[in-house]
Design a protein around this motif. Structure first.
Motif, short mmCIF file in Angstrom:
data_model
loop_
_atom_site.label_atom_id
_atom_site.label_comp_id
_atom_site.label_asym_id
_atom_site.label_seq_id
_atom_site.Cartn_x
_atom_site.Cartn_y
_atom_site.Cartn_z
N GLN A 46 0.83 -1.21 0.00
CA GLN A 46 0.00 0.00 0.00
C GLN A 46 0.87 1.25 0.00
O GLN A 46 0.58 2.22 -0.71
CB GLN A 46 -0.93 0.00 1.22
CG GLN A 46 -2.05 -1.00 1.13
CD GLN A 46 -2.88 -1.06 2.41
OE1 GLN A 46 -2.58 -0.39 3.39
NE2 GLN A 46 -3.94 -1.85 2.39
N GLN A 48 3.91 1.53 -1.18
CA GLN A 48 4.52 1.67 -2.50
C GLN A 48 3.54 2.29 -3.48
O GLN A 48 3.93 3.16 -4.28
CB GLN A 48 5.00 0.30 -3.01
CG GLN A 48 6.21 -0.23 -2.28
CD GLN A 48 6.55 -1.67 -2.69
OE1 GLN A 48 5.92 -2.23 -3.58
NE2 GLN A 48 7.53 -2.25 -2.03
N GLU A 49 2.29 1.87 -3.43
CA GLU A 49 1.28 2.44 -4.32
C GLU A 49 1.06 3.92 -4.02
O GLU A 49 0.93 4.74 -4.93
CB GLU A 49 -0.04 1.67 -4.20
CG GLU A 49 -0.03 0.32 -4.85
CD GLU A 49 0.26 0.38 -6.34
OE1 GLU A 49 -0.33 1.22 -7.04
OE2 GLU A 49 1.08 -0.43 -6.81
N GLN A 50 1.01 4.26 -2.75
CA GLN A 50 0.85 5.67 -2.37
C GLN A 50 2.03 6.50 -2.84
O GLN A 50 1.86 7.63 -3.30
CB GLN A 50 0.67 5.80 -0.86
CG GLN A 50 -0.66 5.28 -0.37
CD GLN A 50 -0.77 5.31 1.15
OE1 GLN A 50 0.19 5.56 1.85
NE2 GLN A 50 -1.97 5.00 1.66
N GLU A 51 3.24 5.95 -2.73
CA GLU A 51 4.43 6.67 -3.19
C GLU A 51 4.39 6.89 -4.70
O GLU A 51 4.75 7.96 -5.19
CB GLU A 51 5.69 5.90 -2.79
CG GLU A 51 5.99 5.97 -1.31
CD GLU A 51 7.15 5.06 -0.89
OE1 GLU A 51 7.54 4.16 -1.67
OE2 GLU A 51 7.66 5.25 0.22
N LYS A 52 3.93 5.88 -5.45
CA LYS A 52 3.81 6.03 -6.90
C LYS A 52 2.82 7.14 -7.25
O LYS A 52 3.09 7.98 -8.11
CB LYS A 52 3.35 4.72 -7.54
CG LYS A 52 4.41 3.65 -7.60
CD LYS A 52 3.82 2.38 -8.22
CE LYS A 52 4.77 1.21 -8.09
NZ LYS A 52 4.18 -0.05 -8.61
N LEU A 53 1.67 7.13 -6.57
CA LEU A 53 0.66 8.15 -6.83
C LEU A 53 1.18 9.54 -6.48
O LEU A 53 0.96 10.51 -7.22
CB LEU A 53 -0.62 7.85 -6.04
CG LEU A 53 -1.42 6.63 -6.49
CD1 LEU A 53 -2.55 6.34 -5.50
CD2 LEU A 53 -1.96 6.83 -7.89
N THR A 55 4.32 10.51 -6.43
CA THR A 55 5.35 10.87 -7.41
C THR A 55 4.69 11.39 -8.68
O THR A 55 5.12 12.41 -9.24
CB THR A 55 6.25 9.66 -7.72
OG1 THR A 55 6.90 9.26 -6.52
CG2 THR A 55 7.29 9.99 -8.76
N LYS A 56 3.64 10.71 -9.15
CA LYS A 56 2.94 11.16 -10.36
C LYS A 56 2.32 12.53 -10.15
O LYS A 56 2.37 13.40 -11.02
CB LYS A 56 1.86 10.15 -10.74
CG LYS A 56 2.41 8.89 -11.34
CD LYS A 56 1.28 7.92 -11.67
CE LYS A 56 1.84 6.60 -12.19
NZ LYS A 56 0.76 5.63 -12.47
N LYS A 57 1.75 12.74 -8.97
CA LYS A 57 1.11 14.03 -8.68
C LYS A 57 2.15 15.15 -8.65
O LYS A 57 1.93 16.22 -9.20
CB LYS A 57 0.39 13.95 -7.33
CG LYS A 57 -0.42 15.16 -7.01
CD LYS A 57 -1.22 14.97 -5.73
CE LYS A 57 -2.07 16.19 -5.44
NZ LYS A 57 -2.89 16.00 -4.24
N GLN A 59 5.02 15.14 -10.21
CA GLN A 59 5.49 15.34 -11.58
C GLN A 59 4.50 16.16 -12.39
O GLN A 59 4.90 17.05 -13.15
CB GLN A 59 5.73 13.98 -12.26
CG GLN A 59 6.95 13.26 -11.73
CD GLN A 59 7.08 11.84 -12.26
OE1 GLN A 59 6.15 11.29 -12.84
NE2 GLN A 59 8.23 11.24 -12.03
#
Length: 69
Positions: A46, A48-53, A55-57, A59
Motif C-alpha cells: 500500500q 509503495q502504491e501511495q508513493e507512486k501516486l 510521485t505522479k502528482k 510530476q
C-alpha cells in the motif's frame, strides 16, 4: 524402588505435558508471526502504491509550473 519409579513416571509425565504446552504455544506464535508478516507485506505494498501516486502528482504539478501560460 517402586517409589522411585513412580516419581520418575510423574516427572516424565510432567515433562511431556510441558512439552505439549510448549509445542502448542510455539504453533500459536508461529501463526501470529505469519499473520503479522502478511500485514506488514500488505502495508508495504500500500505504501509503495501511495508513493507512486504521490510521485505522479508531484510530476504533474512540476510540469504545470514549467509550462508557459
Amino acid at each position: 524402588m517402586q517409589g522411585d519409579r513412580d516419581l520418575c513416571s510423574l516427572d516424565t509425565q510432567d515433562l511431556q505435558d510441558q512439552l505439549k504446552r510448549s509445542e502448542a504455544e510455539k504453533l500459536t506464535l508461529v501463526t501470529r508471526v505469519q499473520q503479522l508478516q502478511g500485514l506488514l507485506q500488505n502495508q508495504s505494498l500500500q505504501l509503495q502504491e501511495q508513493e507512486k501516486l504521490l510521485t505522479k502528482k508531484v510530476q504533474r504539478t512540476a510540469f504545470r509550473i514549467r509550462q508557459p501560460q
